[in-house]
Scaffold this motif. Sequence first.
Motif: not given
Ligand code: CTP
Length: 428
Positions: A293-294, A321-324, A343-347, A366
């Motif tokens: 969750a962002d 939330n922090p970007d892990i 990393g994984f991303a939904a685009e 990232k």
């Molecule tokens: N991720 C993370 N910490 C977060 C959010 C995401 O580590 N707070 C990781 C997820 O596990 C994944 C990747 O970052 O590997 C996805 O990046 P994210 O920026 O959340 O991309 P999307 O979900 O595609 O969304 P957005 O384009 O809105 O950034």
Amino acid sequence: MRIVLGVGGGIAAYKVASLLRLFTEAGHDVTVIPTEAATRFVGVATWEALSGHPVSNSVFDEVHTVNHVRLGHEAELIIVAPATADLLARAATGQANDLLTNTLLMAGGPVLMAPAMHTEMWRHPATQANVETLRSRGITVLEPATGRLTGADSGPGRLPEPEAIFAAALALAGAPAVPNAPELTTSDERASGAVPAGRPLAGLTVTISAGGTREPLDPVRFLGNRSSGKQGVALAVAAREAGARVRLLAAHMDVPAPDGVEVVRVETALELRKAALHAAADSDVVVMAAAVADFRPADVSGTKIKKRDDSADPVISLVRNPDILRELVEVRDAASRNQLIVGFAAETGDADGDVLEYAAAKLSRKACDLLVVNHVGQDKVFGEDTNEVVILSRSGSEPQEASGSKSDVAAAVIDRISAELSRVVPPA
Ligand code: CTP
């Protein structure tokens, strides 16, 4: 491992109590050396109780053991946190005016310094020159985190979180975060051809996060997402089959965790962050397949939020939330580690750019090594048994498509990880 933990005189000294606990709970023997100024923030009694050792900052205590020489000599790792501007300056100029600076001059093993100060002090040319000097002598100086500082100001200067310092320190010392972890095949052994055929990840530790985090609102409600965890679990199985020791950081999943992998259960993004930074310390590969969750609710009610006819509709405020994933990359780079991060991303594409353009921008944002991109928009991914991805690489190799069952996609991702690893460390 025998560790000296030097504590500088800054407000962030209080956070170092948690760092000390991480080390002692992992079975390390820690001697704390606070500076005189540090004891104005956290008292000697706290450090003694948490470390189980007497604590002093004077070269004139325990003189018969030649303490000011012995501690630095015996330490397998020295950590300084918070490293204040003053402490960085004293270390850079080789001063020996208290027990901590004496110990630093005697250091035989690796030294890691985690700075914390106001942004202006951090950016001051004097501080930057001191940091450069220390780094040129082989000392690891972490970059401070960015965020709210002690006063109303914010910017770079925050002490990195205790888990991040813990992970960077253990990585620097080459120690496993999990005591008694099985011996790994080292990169050297892999390079000399010790990789069994069909098991390209033999001897490596792979950490995979899976599922969706749940962010509590009150004792019965949460904000969640539709991630089933199927893709992460398929990756764990494929990594296990490829011979890796697998650690699965399992957020909420609709499927059971597979056999033969170590499972760490987490609920929230903050719990996942802590588990991921901890696990990354002894991992060769980290795959962030979890849907994190962002945002999380700014306030979590201790009691169930009730509906009341006489009051306005409730409003939920969210905080970031922090970007892990980003933090894992920062910790790895600060410690100059050889670790592959995926990393994984939904685009989705739109009028301004297609999926691949957005994904390439995300990969550079990232700074991970591989980005597995799901093309979403057709309601195809969550909970389904099939998937369609493109794997992008920072090394510049061609994007690679993979589709089929989630096991097929997992196999393709693990193949790609093996290929990237053998590019870095060719198996003879
Ligand atoms: N991720 C993370 N910490 C977060 C959010 C995401 O580590 N707070 C990781 C997820 O596990 C994944 C990747 O970052 O590997 C996805 O990046 P994210 O920026 O959340 O991309 P999307 O979900 O595609 O969304 P957005 O384009 O809105 O950034």
